[in-house]
Design a protein around this motif. Structure first.
Motif, PDB file in Angstrom:
ATOM      1  N   PHE A  19       0.217  10.849  -6.305  1.00 11.61           N
ATOM      2  CA  PHE A  19       1.665  10.769  -6.136  1.00 11.61           C
ATOM      3  C   PHE A  19       2.203  12.031  -5.469  1.00 11.61           C
ATOM      4  O   PHE A  19       2.968  11.983  -4.501  1.00 11.61           O
TER       5      PHE A  19
ATOM      6  N   LEU B 126       0.339   4.418  -1.998  1.00  6.60           N
ATOM      7  CA  LEU B 126       1.594   5.105  -2.328  1.00  6.60           C
ATOM      8  C   LEU B 126       2.363   5.471  -1.067  1.00  6.60           C
ATOM      9  O   LEU B 126       3.594   5.418  -1.049  1.00  6.60           O
TER      10      LEU B 126
ATOM     11  N   THR C  85       9.134   4.616  -6.337  1.00  7.09           N
ATOM     12  CA  THR C  85       7.768   4.185  -6.005  1.00  7.09           C
ATOM     13  C   THR C  85       7.048   3.622  -7.224  1.00  7.09           C
ATOM     14  O   THR C  85       5.837   3.452  -7.221  1.00  7.09           O
TER      15      THR C  85
END
Lengths: 301, 304
Positions: free
Chosen positions: B118, B186, B220
Motif C-alpha cells: 500500500f 493497488l 482503495t
C-alpha cells in the motif's frame, strides 16, 4: 521542476511522496526475490549438496543438465501441460463466466458450488483425486463402469490427461470468476440492440460477449500460461512425476534434482531455465496483448 | 438497414458507454440472458456442477466411513452408519497445532504484504523520479518470475540466516513474492483517486503520511480487500515453501500436514480424507459467511 509539472498548481509545492514510501516493499523484494535470482545463477556454477561446502563447478552443471534426456523430457512435459491445460481451461472458463454472469436464480445457485475449488489447497485437491481415481475403491468401482476403473495415475498414456483434468478442476473457477466480472461490465444496451436486430444467443455471444472480453482474455491467458509453470505441488502429490518421467514437469524436476538427489547446482541450473522461460512467456504475451491495455483500464471502470 | 450498419451500432455503444446505458443495465427486463431460456447453456451448467461436486461429495462421504466399510461398501454411496472416528484421529494427531501455524503464517504474511504494498503503491502512483520509475519496472518484472525457480537460493539463504525450520522462514519469502502483484493491483485503484482530492488536502497542510491514511486508505479499500483475500489464500494454501523450508512437526502448516498424514495413515483413506475436510473447514466457514465479499473481493482488482 515541480512548478512545471503541476498545471493546476495553486501555490503549494508538491514534490510527490518521497521514495521512502517504496523502501519497505523494495527491501523485502530485493532481499528475497532479486538476490535469490542472482543467487540461482551463481549456484548453477557451483557444486553443493545442500548441507556441505560449496565449491566452484564452472559449467559442469550446465553441461550435465543440458545433455540429460530427463531435462529435455521435462521441457516437453511442461510444454504439453501448458498447451493442453490452456486449451481445456480457456473455453470452459469463458463459457462458464458468461453463464454465471446471467441473472437467473438457478445460475446464481450453481455458481455457489462452482467456486468451492477456489478454497482448496493443491495438496487437498491432489489427495482427493488420488482417492477418487483409485481403480478399486474410487469412481469407476462406485459407478460399476469398468472403463472408469482404470489405473488412471499408473498408466503413462493416460496420466497426462488426468493431470490436465485435475488442473482444470482446480483453476477454472478462478478464471470463471474473472470472466463473470468482465461479462457483467458489458453494457446491457449492446445486447438489447443485438436482440432487436434479431441476433440469437449464439450470435450475441460471438459478436458482443467475446469481442468485449478481449482484454480480460489476455489477462486470464497470461495468468494461465505463466501459472502453468507453477503446477508443482499438485503434480508432486498426485503423481510425484510418475509413472516413470511421464508427468515430471520442469519445476518438479528441479525440486527432485535439488532436494531428493541433493544436487543443488544442477537444480539451480534448471531454475535459471525456468526463469528464462517465465520471462520469455511474459514478454511474448505482453506483445500479443499490445500496448493499449492502459487505455482499456479506464474504459472498463 | 444493411448488415454493416447493424454491426456498427454496438461498437459505438462500446466506445462510449453512456450513463443511460449503465442505468438500463440495472433494470431487470434489460439484463442479459433473460429472454428465451438457453437450454444448451443450462445443460452445460449442470454437467459442470456434477464435475465440481462429485469429488467433494466423495471426499465427504468417505471421510465418514469406517476403514473396514471403505473396503467393503460402494465408494459412491453414503455410509449406512456414519462415524466421526476419522476426524477424532486427525484431531489427536496435532491438527490444531498445524491450524495455528497456518493462521500465524497467513496473518503474519498478509498484514506486512498489505502495509508495504500500500505504501509503495502510493509513492509509485503519486511520486515521480528515476528511483520510483525503476522500482515500478522491477515490480513488473517480478510478476514474471516463477517462485519455484528461486527455491534453491532461498533455501540457502534461510539456512545461512539460521531460520531453517521456523515459521519466519515461511513468512519472509511469502511477503516478498506477493509484493509485485499486490502493488500492481493497488496501483490501478490508486490511479483512480482524483488528483484534486490530494491537492486540496495538501493545501490544508496535510503531509503525505496523513494523505496516505486519511485519503488513499479509504478510497482503495476494495483493492486492499482483493489483495488481502487473494494473497491470504495463496499463503494459506502454499506448499512449496513449507516443504523446503521446514522440517519438524512443530512448524508444520496445514497443506504440508495433509501430505504428512498421507504418509502416516497410508491405507487409512477415510482418515486422510477427514484431514482434507478439516483443513478446508476454516475457509469453507468463511465462504459461507461472506461469500459475496470473498468472491467480489477476489477479483475486484483483476477485472480491471
Amino acid at each position: 521542476m515541480t512548478l512545471i509539472t503541476s498545471k493546476r498548481h495553486r501555490g503549494a509545492h508538491d514534490a510527490g511522496p518521497s521514495g521512502w514510501f517504496v523502501a519497505p516493499a523494495l527491501v523485502f523484494f530485493v532481499i528475497f526475490a532479486v538476490v535469490p535470482l542472482v543467487g540461482v545463477i551463481a549456484l548453477s556454477l557451483a557444486n553443493w549438496n545442500g548441507i556441505g561446502a560449496i565449491t566452484w563447478a564452472g559449467f559442469a552443471n550446465w553441461a550435465k543438465v543440458l545433455v540429460d534426456p530427463v531435462t529435455g523430457n521435462a521441457l516437453v512435459v511442461t510444454a504439453k501441460i501448458m498447451v493442453f491445460s490452456y486449451i481445456v481451461q480457456a473455453p470452459i472458463s469463458i463459457l462458464l463466466g458468461a453463464f454465471v454472469a446471467g441473472k437467473q436464480r438457478y445460475r446464481a445457485l450453481l455458481a455457489v458450488f462452482y467456486f468451492i475449488p477456489l478454497l482448496l489447497s493443491s495438496a487437498a485437491v491432489a489427495i482427493a483425486f488420488k482417492a477418487l481415481l483409485d481403480p478399486n475403491f474410487g469412481l469407476g468401482a462406485g459407478l460399476g463402469i469398468p472403463a472408469l476403473a482404470q489405473d488412471w495415475l499408473g498408466n503413462p498414456d493416460l496420466v497426462l490427461f488426468v493431470v490436465i483434468f485435475v488442473i482444470a478442476w482446480q483453476f477454472v473457477p478462478f478464471h470463471t470468476l474473472i470472466y463473470q466480472g468482465a461479462v457483467r461490465q458489458i453494457p446491457a444496451s449492446m445486447y438489447e440492440a443485438a436482440r432487436l436486430d434479431g441476433a440469437g444467443t449464439i450470435a450475441q455471444f460471438f459478436h458482443i460477449t467475446l469481442p468485449q472480453l478481449k482484454y480480460t482474455i489476455i489477462t486470464s491467458s497470461t495468468l494461465m500460461v505463466v501459472g502453468s509453470l507453477t503446477y508443482f505441488d499438485l503434480i508432486f502429490i498426485l503423481t510425484a512425476g510418475g509413472p516413470g518421467y511421464s508427468t515430471r514437469l520442469l519445476p518438479l524436476h528441479m525440486y527432485l534434482t535439488g532436494f531428493r538427489s541433493n544436487d543443488m547446482g544442477a537444480a539451480a541450473a534448471l531454475g535459471v531455465i525456468l526463469v528464462v522461460i517465465g520471462l520469455l512467456l511474459a514478454l511474448m504475451l505482453q506483445r500479443l496483448g499490445g500496448k493499449d491495455r492502459s487505455a482499456n483500464q479506464t474504459e472498463g471502470a | 438497414m444493411t448488415a454493416t450498419q447493424t454491426r456498427a451500432e454496438p461498437r459505438t455503444a462500446a466506445s462510449a458507454p453512456t450513463p443511460r446505458a449503465a442505468s438500463a443495465g440495472r433494470s431487470p427486463e434489460a439484463s442479459r440472458g433473460v429472454g428465451r431460456p438457453n437450454f444448451l447453456a443450462g445443460l452445460g451448467g449442470w454437467v459442470w456442477l456434477a464435475i465440481i461436486i462429485l469429488p467433494v461429495y466423495y471426499v465427504v462421504i468417505t471421510s465418514l466411513k469406517k476403514q473396514s466399510d471403505y473396503f467393503s461398501t460402494n465408494p459412491l454411496l453414503p455410509p449406512t452408519n456414519p462415524t466421526f472416528e476419522n476426524y477424532a484421529l486427525v484431531l489427536e494427531n496435532q491438527f490444531v497445532r498445524y491450524l495455528i501455524n497456518s493462521a500465524v503464517v497467513t496473518v503474519g504474511s498478509v498484514i506486512p504484504i498489505l502495509l508495504v504494498s500500500f505504501m509503495a503503491s502510493y509513492a509509485l502512483v503519486r511520486g515521480k523520479g528515476r528511483f520510483i520509475n525503476g522500482a515500478n519496472t522491477l515490480f513488473l518484472l517480478g510478476l514474471a518470475i516463477p517462485i519455484q525457480a528461486t527455491i534453491v537460493p532461498i533455501y540457502f539463504m534461510i539456512s545461512k540466516a539460521g531460520l531453517y525450520d521456523s515459521l519466519l522462514a515461511l513468512i519472509l519469502p511469502s511477503i516478498a513474492f506477493a509484493i509485485p502483484l499486490s502493488v500492481i493491483i493497488l496501483n490501478t485503484f490508486m490511479r483512480n483517486v482524483p488528483t484534486e482530492l490530494f491537492e486540496s488536502m495538501r493545501l490544508d497542510g496535510c503531509s503525505h503520511w496523513q494523505m496516505l491514511w486519511r485519503l488513499a486508505l479509504p478510497l482503495t479499500k476494495p483493492a486492499l480487500m482483493t489483495v488481502g483475500i487473494y494473497q491470504g489464500l495463496q499463503v494459506w494454501n502454499g506448499f512449496l515453501f513449507p516443504l523446503v523450508l521446514t522440517q519438524s512437526p512443530d512448524n508444520r502448516v496445514l497443506p504440508l500436514s495433509l501430505w504428512a498424514f498421507q504418509g502416516e495413515f497410508t491405507i487409512n483413506i477415510p482418515a486422510i480424507l477427514a484431514s482434507v475436510i478439516l483443513s478446508t473447514l476454516p475457509l469453507l466457514a468463511l465462504y459461507l459467511v461472506g461469500r459475496r465479499q470473498l468472491l467480489s473481493g477476489l477479483t475486484a482488482g483483476f477485472g480491471k
